[in-house]
Design a protein around this motif. Structure first.
Motif, PDB file in Angstrom:
ATOM      1  N   ILE A 196      20.790  70.914  73.379  1.00  0.00           N
ATOM      2  CA  ILE A 196      21.322  70.013  74.394  1.00  0.00           C
ATOM      3  C   ILE A 196      20.177  69.152  74.914  1.00  0.00           C
ATOM      4  CG2 ILE A 196      22.643  69.838  76.540  1.00  0.00           C
ATOM      5  CD1 ILE A 196      23.375  72.863  76.064  1.00  0.00           C
ATOM      6  N   VAL A 197      20.286  67.859  74.766  1.00  0.00           N
ATOM      7  CA  VAL A 197      19.254  66.926  75.229  1.00  0.00           C
ATOM      8  C   VAL A 197      19.940  65.728  75.876  1.00  0.00           C
ATOM      9  CG1 VAL A 197      17.587  67.601  73.452  1.00  0.00           C
ATOM     10  CG2 VAL A 197      19.183  65.735  73.001  1.00  0.00           C
ATOM     11  N   PRO A 198      19.215  64.959  76.700  1.00  0.00           N
ATOM     12  CA  PRO A 198      19.812  63.747  77.276  1.00  0.00           C
ATOM     13  C   PRO A 198      20.165  62.744  76.190  1.00  0.00           C
ATOM     14  CG  PRO A 198      17.827  64.379  78.471  1.00  0.00           C
ATOM     15  CD  PRO A 198      17.856  65.204  77.228  1.00  0.00           C
ATOM     16  N   GLN A 199      21.257  62.037  76.402  1.00  0.00           N
ATOM     17  CA  GLN A 199      21.668  61.007  75.445  1.00  0.00           C
ATOM     18  C   GLN A 199      20.741  59.801  75.497  1.00  0.00           C
ATOM     19  OE1 GLN A 199      24.337  61.158  73.426  1.00  0.00           O
ATOM     20  NE2 GLN A 199      24.899  59.076  72.884  1.00  0.00           N
ATOM     21  N   TYR A 200      20.332  59.403  76.700  1.00  0.00           N
ATOM     22  CA  TYR A 200      19.545  58.184  76.847  1.00  0.00           C
ATOM     23  C   TYR A 200      18.203  58.418  77.533  1.00  0.00           C
ATOM     24  CZ  TYR A 200      24.160  56.211  76.013  1.00  0.00           C
ATOM     25  OH  TYR A 200      25.379  55.917  75.489  1.00  0.00           O
ATOM     26  N   ALA A 201      18.085  59.458  78.351  1.00  0.00           N
ATOM     27  CA  ALA A 201      16.882  59.643  79.163  1.00  0.00           C
ATOM     28  C   ALA A 201      15.714  60.124  78.315  1.00  0.00           C
ATOM     29  CB  ALA A 201      17.163  60.618  80.300  1.00  0.00           C
ATOM     30  N   SER A 202      14.639  60.501  78.991  1.00  0.00           N
ATOM     31  CA  SER A 202      13.407  60.901  78.318  1.00  0.00           C
ATOM     32  C   SER A 202      13.612  62.125  77.438  1.00  0.00           C
ATOM     33  CB  SER A 202      12.335  61.203  79.369  1.00  0.00           C
ATOM     34  OG  SER A 202      11.201  61.755  78.749  1.00  0.00           O
TER      35      SER A 202
END
Length: 651
Positions: A49-55
């Protein structure tokens, strides 16, 4: 990104975390033990699970029962990362929305479902999908199913397997450790720099969520305790729905020229068929944006197809301030007022590569197909900047340029502007190369060293804008206020890198690296394609008979280890097992590794190599090592008592 495994506490990087999570020995032993002690078994997924757009600094890896529902996963994500005001949320899986709240009156529509489906009904290994929390100030996450495995029936329903370390934020003014967040300015500040009269300010004791700084969200470091390995946390039993034929839904008026619903999947497949695999996932991620786009060059119509979150992203990159409280309609009106002025300023900050792509769109009547051989590897950048917008026609997916951008680019197509592009290109490459070789770089140091490489002067504000624009596009270095760092340097380690460098090299200026070498380092493959890496790669391939991908991973990990640790510790880290290897083979391997270490530019030495600082490590002369000679690793022990008695196992 720097994180750790929650089973064995091993420190992990962005490049190693996925591989380690799947193969952690301690976790596998626990699973096998639980299976032996259980009468029944169950299946679980590992999700990244990671941010779609963030860092890229945020990440979570979890294990979860495949018979739990999307609603259970939604509850976890809210609890660990997102919940602030009870906003709505949605999973987007294969173009179907599974919403946290669905009006039963409209539930028969095929494009909207509840979250009452078991995970195994809607996802499987290899699937990538999206999760949106809050449809106003949206936080979007990207999830991937990376493995399915069997566990004992009493094994924890959900566990955090690995997570990034706590994030360190820096003051936007002085680069000291930040303590407060100003929602109006959308920036972090330290205690000395915060405006005491500001109304919208919060103090942050813990920041480790992509939701930090949005809608009053405040994280709690104790939240994760209930999800640690071996936990007894249980989700409440929830109703589940039987799987049915769920298909994506497309409204007829969402596309100006697209009416053939039956060919939708085939068009997407065709559009992707010739695209580089590296950007295929990015195309899928923007699929929802494409569905609601319009094939028009009218700026107002294009802006109205975007969500509020997408419009806020455009205003942020175009440096349009004091709009965080605007609704969508107000954002559209504000952008219409200043768009042409702001987009022209943005064009003065780009380099030749980006200009040539934009110009190719202009020459193609203001649009470009995803199948075009000139298509960019980073369409999100151009979308987020507002240079272009996405839409679909019957013949495929397109990026559409508004008339205002077309006119601005045509007006700049002259020799004077091309000279500006050449300077911008040079600045970005120099900065990228420096951050790679120095790890962390203050803007003042870059400007000071710039005189060694260019014969022209620029306003510092313009330089900063060009550098930040390059960071947004290439993503190989990160700029935070007046500090920049290589993407290879974990953000949470920046202060440590600076302090270590000052302790070791305070009396030494930065190494003035040749311009050509800096330009070579401005390449995404440089870490495995530079001369010293290629030498080690050739040796390992010829003598250790391993695959290229395995060798490249070894080189990347070795490079990371060198930047963090002293040479002796690095060699100890790669001495992994004992075995039957001749002393001659062992010595050759040590010589190659030693050569790699001694010729690598070190962040803590301000870009110098050990060879440049110490002639005894000159790679052109490596004396034969006797059994009673001091060990080559620098431990101080005799060779026969140290590395000569061990087997190096790199893999």
């Amino acid at each position: 990104m720097k994180g750790k495994c929650y089973y064995c506490n091993e420190e992990l990087s962005e490049r190693t975390i996925k591989r380690h999570v799947k193969g952690c020995k301690i976790r596998k032993e626990k699973i096998e033990e639980a299976i032996v002690n259980s009468k029944k078994t169950k299946s679980q997924y590992i999700l990244s699970i990671v941010p779609q757009y963030a860092s890229k600094e945020y990440c979570l890896y979890i294990a979860i029962d495949i018979d739990l529902t999307l609603k259970s996963l939604d509850s976890f994500l809210r609890n660990i990362w997102l919940e602030c005001c009870g906003h709505l949320s949605s999973f987007i899986i294969a173009d179907v929305n599974y919403d946290s709240s669905v009006d039963e009156e409209f539930e028969f529509f095929s494009h909207t479902e509840t979250m009452d489906f078991k995970l195994r009904q809607v996802i499987s290994v290899g699937d990538k999908f999206r999760y949106d929390y809050d449809f106003g100030s949206t936080t979007a996450l990207k999830l991937e199913v990376i493995e399915e495995y069997v566990a004992g029936e009493n094994y924890s329903q959900i566990e955090i397997l690995a997570r990034n370390e706590e994030i360190q934020n820096f003051c936007a003014n002085c680069n000291q450790k930040a303590k407060y967040f100003d929602y109006e300015e959308e920036k972090f500040f330290c205690e000395d720099c915060i405006d005491e009269d500001a109304d919208m300010v919060d103090e942050f004791e813990y920041t480790n969520s992509p939701r930090d700084g949005v809608c009053g969200y405040v994280g709690n470091r104790d939240t994760e305790k209930q999800y640690l390995p071996g936990n007894n946390f249980k989700f409440k039993k929830a109703k589940t729905k039987r799987q049915k034929n769920i298909v994506p839904f497309i409204e007829d008026d969402e596309f100006d020229t697209y009416n053939d619903e039956g060919n939708f999947d085939s068009i997407l497949h065709s559009a992707m068929n010739d695209i580089d695999l590296e950007i295929e996932n990015k195309v899928i991620e923007m699929f929802n944006k494409v569905k609601k786009g319009k094939f028009t060059h009218d700026l107002k119509e294009l802006l109205e197809c975007n969500t509020k979150a997408e419009l806020l992203k455009i205003t942020s990159i175009l440096n349009i301030t004091k709009v965080s409280k605007f609704n969508k309609g107000q954002l559209v009106e504000r952008l219409l007022e200043v768009y042409e002025e702001k987009i022209t300023k943005a064009l003065y900050l780009i380099d030749s590569e980006r200009y040539e792509f934009l110009k190719s769109i202009v020459e193609n009547q203001g649009s470009i197909s995803f199948e075009d051989h000139n298509f960019t590897s980073n369409p999100e950048y151009f979308l987020e900047c507002g240079f272009v917008f996405a839409a679909m026609r019957a013949d495929g997916i397109y990026l559409i340029m508004p008339n205002e951008t077309i006119n601005a680019i045509k007006s700049l197509d002259n020799d004077e502007y091309r000279k500006i592009l050449a300077k911008n290109t040079e600045l970005v490459k120099l900065f990228w190369g420096m951050t790679y070789n120095y790890g962390v770089l203050f803007m003042k140091d870059f400007i000071k060293m710039l005189n060694n490489y260019v014969d022209y002067s620029l306003d510092e504000k313009d330089i900063y804008g060009i550098i930040v624009s390059g960071a947004d596009y290439y993503g190989e270095y990160i700029v935070q206020g007046n500090i920049a760092s290589s993407i290879l340097a974990p953000l949470e380690d920046i202060v440590h890198i600076i302090n270590t460098r000052e302790n070791i090299s305070s009396d030494r200026d930065f190494c003035i690296i040749k311009k050509d070498e800096l330009f070579e380092a401005a390449n995404v493959e440089y870490s495995i394609e530079n001369k010293i890496s290629m030498r080690l790669k050739k040796y390992l391939k010829n003598n250790w008979k391993v695959e290229d991908t395995q060798i490249e991973m070894t080189i990347i990990n070795l490079y990371d280890d060198i930047q963090e640790n002293e040479k002796e510790e690095v060699l100890e880290n790669i001495i992994d097992a004992l075995g039957d290897v001749s002393e001659n083979d062992l010595q050759k391997l040590l010589v190659e590794i030693n050569s790699f270490i001694n010729n690598t530019r070190l962040w803590r030495l301000k870009g110098y190599t050990l060879n440049e600082l110490n002639s005894e490590y000159n790679s052109t002369f490596t004396p034969k090592i006797g059994r009673n000679d001091p060990c080559i690793c620098g431990s101080g022990k005799k060779y026969k008592k140290c590395c000569g008695a061990k087997v190096i196992q790199l893999f």
